[in-house]
Design a protein around this motif. Sequence first.
Motif, short mmCIF file in Angstrom:
data_model
loop_
_atom_site.label_atom_id
_atom_site.label_comp_id
_atom_site.label_asym_id
_atom_site.label_seq_id
_atom_site.Cartn_x
_atom_site.Cartn_y
_atom_site.Cartn_z
N GLU A 8 0.82 -1.21 0.00
CA GLU A 8 0.00 0.00 0.00
C GLU A 8 0.85 1.27 0.00
O GLU A 8 0.44 2.30 0.51
N THR A 9 2.05 1.21 -0.56
CA THR A 9 2.90 2.40 -0.62
C THR A 9 2.85 3.00 -2.02
O THR A 9 2.40 2.38 -2.98
N VAL A 10 3.34 4.23 -2.12
CA VAL A 10 3.37 4.91 -3.41
C VAL A 10 4.33 4.21 -4.37
O VAL A 10 4.21 4.36 -5.59
N PHE A 11 5.26 3.43 -3.82
CA PHE A 11 6.22 2.74 -4.68
C PHE A 11 5.60 1.56 -5.42
O PHE A 11 6.22 0.98 -6.32
N HIS A 12 4.39 1.20 -5.06
CA HIS A 12 3.70 0.14 -5.77
C HIS A 12 2.83 0.68 -6.90
O HIS A 12 2.18 -0.09 -7.61
N ASP A 13 2.80 1.99 -7.05
CA ASP A 13 1.99 2.62 -8.10
C ASP A 13 2.88 2.87 -9.32
O ASP A 13 3.88 3.60 -9.24
N ARG A 14 2.53 2.28 -10.46
CA ARG A 14 3.37 2.42 -11.65
C ARG A 14 3.38 3.84 -12.19
O ARG A 14 4.32 4.26 -12.87
N ARG A 15 2.34 4.62 -11.88
CA ARG A 15 2.32 6.01 -12.34
C ARG A 15 3.41 6.84 -11.65
O ARG A 15 3.96 7.77 -12.24
N VAL A 16 3.70 6.49 -10.41
CA VAL A 16 4.78 7.18 -9.70
C VAL A 16 6.12 6.89 -10.37
O VAL A 16 6.95 7.79 -10.56
N TRP A 17 6.35 5.63 -10.74
CA TRP A 17 7.59 5.26 -11.41
C TRP A 17 7.70 5.91 -12.79
O TRP A 17 8.79 6.32 -13.21
N MET A 18 6.58 6.03 -13.47
CA MET A 18 6.60 6.67 -14.78
C MET A 18 6.93 8.15 -14.64
O MET A 18 7.76 8.70 -15.40
N ALA A 19 6.29 8.82 -13.67
CA ALA A 19 6.58 10.23 -13.45
C ALA A 19 8.04 10.43 -13.00
O ALA A 19 8.71 11.38 -13.42
N GLY A 20 8.54 9.51 -12.18
CA GLY A 20 9.93 9.60 -11.75
C GLY A 20 10.90 9.43 -12.90
O GLY A 20 11.93 10.13 -12.98
#
Length: 338
Positions: A209-221
């Motif tokens: 349930e962390t932001v690191f499990h969201d692929r959109r965060v990785w894409m934005a990063g």
Amino acid sequence: MASPPHPLLFLMLLAAAFAASFASAGAGDLVAELQSLRSRSPSGVIHLTDTSVTRFLSAPAPRPYSVLVFFDAASLHSKTDLHLPQLRREFALLSASFLAHNPASADLFFADIEFSESQHSFAQFGVNSLPHVRLVRPEHGRLAGSEQMDQSHFSRLADSMAEFVESRTGLEVGPIVRPPLVSRNQTIVLVIFFLVSIPFLIKRIMEGETVFHDRRVWMAGALFIYFFSVSGGMYGIIRHTPMFITDRSDPNKLVFFYQGSGMQLGAEGFAVGFLYTLVGLMIAMVTHLLVRAENLQIQRFTMLAVMAIGWWAVKKVILLDNWKTGYSIHTFWPSSWR
């Protein structure tokens, strides 16, 4: 038999010797006084007024020391485009770094002059715009004849100022000593906070349930890292380059693109980074999204638009590089085509 020396000639030689010794003693007193004033300043910057400018900088040349003078005006600190408070802090860092690496040096001193206190000194130097820095070398007999630091030497703040000093005086400033971004107490608080939050972080990670499990965060990063890399963001952080500078010919005008290969402003780096990122995003869209479109007309129209925008973006980058460096790109055809 040789005639005895003329009494008048002997008196003239004796007077010249006394004058030379007096001048040497006077110069030594000035150096000792400057060292005393420097020791009272936390950064080593000596505050000068009209009286002290006359005493230390208008002394007969050649003097046994050089003085780098920063001209300041408290009434203009509110003008953010001038960056006077920031440049004054960087000047203090330059002075402190030189003093840290050359604690016993009496060859170079750093000083500042404030406009409201020393308007006569501003007139003597011929200063009519800020920011302004002057190097008064030992051989300078007139203050107006001292050497002005070019605006390009403000680009990387204390680092580029140090290059100016080293190239003009032959003295080594040494690495700029900057205070740490985080103090010791702040580091302790952050470490304690991190240790306390470890159990909660482990629980959230195990539950996914962390932001690191969201692929959109990785894409934005990934997009941010790509933009940060191609825009020269790390270069700007290391060199402390400003986003823009003030035009020397017109203080009310800002310069966002600097012509010359020795310097790059933050604004032009971000502009080039935006063009690179735009081309990268269009290629990603073509290879991942456009191929899924079923309408052939949409594919063709989109490809033409991507090619036109890509050509425009690459052309802008090439023109900017040619404008800054003077180098142009030529087309080289294979020898078999000639």
